[in-house]
Design a protein around this motif. Sequence first.
Motif, mmCIF file in Angstrom:
data_model
loop_
_atom_site.group_PDB
_atom_site.id
_atom_site.type_symbol
_atom_site.label_atom_id
_atom_site.label_comp_id
_atom_site.label_asym_id
_atom_site.label_seq_id
_atom_site.Cartn_x
_atom_site.Cartn_y
_atom_site.Cartn_z
ATOM 1 N N VAL A 1 29.546 -3.133 3.181
ATOM 2 C CA VAL A 1 30.718 -3.789 2.590
ATOM 3 C C VAL A 1 31.997 -3.113 3.082
ATOM 4 O O VAL A 1 31.979 -1.957 3.512
ATOM 5 C CB VAL A 1 30.664 -3.744 1.043
ATOM 6 C CG1 VAL A 1 29.570 -4.654 0.513
ATOM 7 C CG2 VAL A 1 30.462 -2.316 0.547
ATOM 8 N N PRO A 2 33.131 -3.816 3.009
ATOM 9 C CA PRO A 2 34.407 -3.228 3.442
ATOM 10 C C PRO A 2 34.900 -2.161 2.467
ATOM 11 O O PRO A 2 34.415 -2.033 1.347
ATOM 12 C CB PRO A 2 35.367 -4.424 3.454
ATOM 13 C CG PRO A 2 34.512 -5.649 3.369
ATOM 14 C CD PRO A 2 33.291 -5.231 2.633
ATOM 15 N N ARG A 3 35.916 -1.425 2.909
ATOM 16 C CA ARG A 3 36.576 -0.454 2.027
ATOM 17 C C ARG A 3 37.681 -1.128 1.207
ATOM 18 O O ARG A 3 38.208 -0.543 0.272
ATOM 19 C CB ARG A 3 37.176 0.688 2.861
ATOM 20 C CG ARG A 3 36.123 1.524 3.577
ATOM 21 C CD ARG A 3 36.726 2.784 4.172
ATOM 22 N NE ARG A 3 37.305 3.625 3.144
ATOM 23 C CZ ARG A 3 36.622 4.471 2.377
ATOM 24 N NH1 ARG A 3 35.321 4.571 2.530
ATOM 25 N NH2 ARG A 3 37.225 5.198 1.464
ATOM 26 N N TYR A 4 38.036 -2.347 1.566
ATOM 27 C CA TYR A 4 39.019 -3.135 0.830
ATOM 28 C C TYR A 4 40.369 -2.442 0.694
ATOM 29 O O TYR A 4 40.927 -2.325 -0.398
ATOM 30 C CB TYR A 4 38.477 -3.536 -0.545
ATOM 31 C CG TYR A 4 37.369 -4.566 -0.441
ATOM 32 C CD1 TYR A 4 37.607 -5.816 0.116
ATOM 33 C CD2 TYR A 4 36.082 -4.265 -0.864
ATOM 34 C CE1 TYR A 4 36.593 -6.755 0.240
ATOM 35 C CE2 TYR A 4 35.056 -5.183 -0.749
ATOM 36 C CZ TYR A 4 35.314 -6.427 -0.185
ATOM 37 O OH TYR A 4 34.310 -7.355 -0.055
ATOM 38 N N THR A 5 40.886 -1.976 1.822
ATOM 39 C CA THR A 5 42.275 -1.524 1.835
ATOM 40 C C THR A 5 43.213 -2.724 1.957
ATOM 41 O O THR A 5 44.436 -2.562 1.870
ATOM 42 C CB THR A 5 42.526 -0.538 2.990
ATOM 43 O OG1 THR A 5 42.077 -1.119 4.209
ATOM 44 C CG2 THR A 5 41.764 0.758 2.749
ATOM 45 N N THR B 1 48.123 2.024 -13.626
ATOM 46 C CA THR B 1 49.040 1.469 -12.626
ATOM 47 C C THR B 1 48.608 1.801 -11.199
ATOM 48 O O THR B 1 49.355 1.544 -10.254
ATOM 49 C CB THR B 1 50.465 2.002 -12.852
ATOM 50 O OG1 THR B 1 50.455 3.440 -12.794
ATOM 51 C CG2 THR B 1 50.995 1.550 -14.206
ATOM 52 N N LEU B 2 47.423 2.368 -11.041
ATOM 53 C CA LEU B 2 46.931 2.729 -9.717
ATOM 54 C C LEU B 2 46.790 1.485 -8.846
ATOM 55 O O LEU B 2 46.375 0.421 -9.312
ATOM 56 C CB LEU B 2 45.570 3.425 -9.852
ATOM 57 C CG LEU B 2 44.940 4.001 -8.586
ATOM 58 C CD1 LEU B 2 45.719 5.210 -8.115
ATOM 59 C CD2 LEU B 2 43.476 4.376 -8.849
ATOM 60 N N GLY B 3 47.138 1.610 -7.575
ATOM 61 C CA GLY B 3 47.004 0.508 -6.637
ATOM 62 C C GLY B 3 46.183 0.920 -5.427
ATOM 63 O O GLY B 3 45.717 2.050 -5.318
ATOM 64 N N ARG B 4 46.008 -0.010 -4.516
ATOM 65 C CA ARG B 4 45.251 0.267 -3.298
ATOM 66 C C ARG B 4 45.904 -0.464 -2.145
ATOM 67 O O ARG B 4 46.217 -1.659 -2.236
ATOM 68 C CB ARG B 4 43.794 -0.161 -3.451
ATOM 69 C CG ARG B 4 42.914 0.265 -2.272
ATOM 70 C CD ARG B 4 41.456 0.338 -2.668
ATOM 71 N NE ARG B 4 40.578 0.662 -1.540
ATOM 72 C CZ ARG B 4 40.371 1.879 -1.070
ATOM 73 N NH1 ARG B 4 40.993 2.903 -1.620
ATOM 74 N NH2 ARG B 4 39.560 2.088 -0.054
ATOM 75 N N LEU C 1 38.176 -1.787 -8.103
ATOM 76 C CA LEU C 1 38.146 -0.515 -7.381
ATOM 77 C C LEU C 1 39.075 0.524 -8.008
ATOM 78 O O LEU C 1 38.753 1.711 -8.023
ATOM 79 C CB LEU C 1 38.535 -0.740 -5.918
ATOM 80 C CG LEU C 1 37.611 -1.650 -5.105
ATOM 81 C CD1 LEU C 1 38.128 -1.796 -3.690
ATOM 82 C CD2 LEU C 1 36.187 -1.110 -5.096
ATOM 83 N N SER C 2 40.215 0.094 -8.496
ATOM 84 C CA SER C 2 41.222 1.028 -9.007
ATOM 85 C C SER C 2 41.021 1.381 -10.476
ATOM 86 O O SER C 2 41.295 2.508 -10.887
ATOM 87 C CB SER C 2 42.626 0.448 -8.822
ATOM 88 O OG SER C 2 42.909 0.200 -7.462
ATOM 89 N N ALA D 1 32.584 -6.634 -3.796
ATOM 90 C CA ALA D 1 32.269 -7.564 -2.710
ATOM 91 C C ALA D 1 31.679 -8.881 -3.208
ATOM 92 O O ALA D 1 31.713 -9.881 -2.485
ATOM 93 C CB ALA D 1 31.315 -6.909 -1.717
ATOM 94 N N THR D 2 31.171 -8.903 -4.432
ATOM 95 C CA THR D 2 30.625 -10.161 -4.955
ATOM 96 C C THR D 2 31.725 -11.185 -5.206
ATOM 97 O O THR D 2 31.435 -12.375 -5.369
ATOM 98 C CB THR D 2 29.839 -9.920 -6.259
ATOM 99 O OG1 THR D 2 30.722 -9.427 -7.267
ATOM 100 C CG2 THR D 2 28.709 -8.929 -6.039
#
Length: 440
Positions: A13-17, A299-302, A372-373, A423-424
Amino acid sequence: MWTYHEDLLARPVPRYTSYPTAVEFHDRVGPADMAGALDAIGADDAVSLYLHVPYCREICWYCGCNTGAANRTARLSAYLDALADEVDMIAGRLGGRGRVTRIAFGGGSPDVVPAATFSALVEKVRTSFTCDAPVLSVELDPRGFDADFAAALAASGVSRASLGVQTFDPAIQAAIGRVQPTALVAEAVRMLRDAGIGSINVDLMYGLPGQTDASLRATLETAIALAPERLAVFGYAHVPHMVPRQRRIDATALPDARTRFRQAERAHAMLVDAGYVAVGFDHFARPDDALARAAAAGTLGRNFQGFTEDAAEVLIGMGASAISAFPDRLLQNEKNSGLYRAHIAAGRLPIARGLHRCAAEQREGRTIAAILSHGTADVADIETPATARHRLRAFEAAGLVRWQGSRLILADDARPYARTIAATFDRYRQTDAGRFSTAV
């Protein structure tokens, strides 16, 4: 602490940056798309800047970044001239609109740039854009870092630095083409502290060739002793079909999937025991660090630089291969440095690839980022809870997720599965999984 479910981690799966990921980028975008995005920025909109330096003194075998050897002074100088010209192009288009809150220099290794030239570039960026007391950060290679560059960081007001370390084990360093004695890294940390850098990050890796529990433990102990404010611990992704330089790494010496899982668990346990807060699935920060505070506040983002407390919705990337992110589009500059310079010389915004994000993709992206966050997301705005629950039934049966109506909540020990769970909700991840790495 963590339960290993091999079947739930089998899917790459990707790292989703970003979402959609760079794999979905196409060439049906160009300078006009960037111009339109810049024109839509309001006078008071928060903007982050990223400047890419795609050169290193030495090329590490594991690295998948767009970078080349800085062995020709004229080529580096020509590139930096083009980067300065792109700064002028972007700033000219904005005409003072937008408030720059962050400026990041990455690569590659920005410390291949002569110290005086780096200082001049920082000053140019500061004076070309409307800056709102921006946070300045830089990625560094300890092997090339020296007192002159440390002084340049101090004079330029840089407050954050990230050191590429990966491992302190000499044998593993030789196996991945990145030899750097512990004393050299410690000296780099000392110089950064003397330069007033208040936030230092150390990048480490697990899943490296020949890496054992003992060698990883020793690396973590050494890193903790350096007392950085942040650490990022990434799993090495061996994809030589995509990164040819990785063919120099002995694939037979790589840890198997179960060992990688236990190494990720070891890193998490040691760093948490040392007082760091786990942020997302691979970052760690001191409790008083801005990253940890953002995680606690929700409030964390990616973004392309990983987990971040940066709240700006606009990120403008400059330099070869740099990616700009706007709410409705992702746009990437030409990757080839020579072609990038040619575009700049012709007065063209150097956009080569990217995409426009429809409303549904924007909603999916927010859901993936929230998983993720924050370890939780309300899925009601992208599909029915029943459909989502059906797709995640194996994770629910394993006790890794639970539901509160339409809200998905990850269990405490679901951290290593977060990317696979996210990823789903990715409409593109039904095929072509071989382009990505395993989640752990």
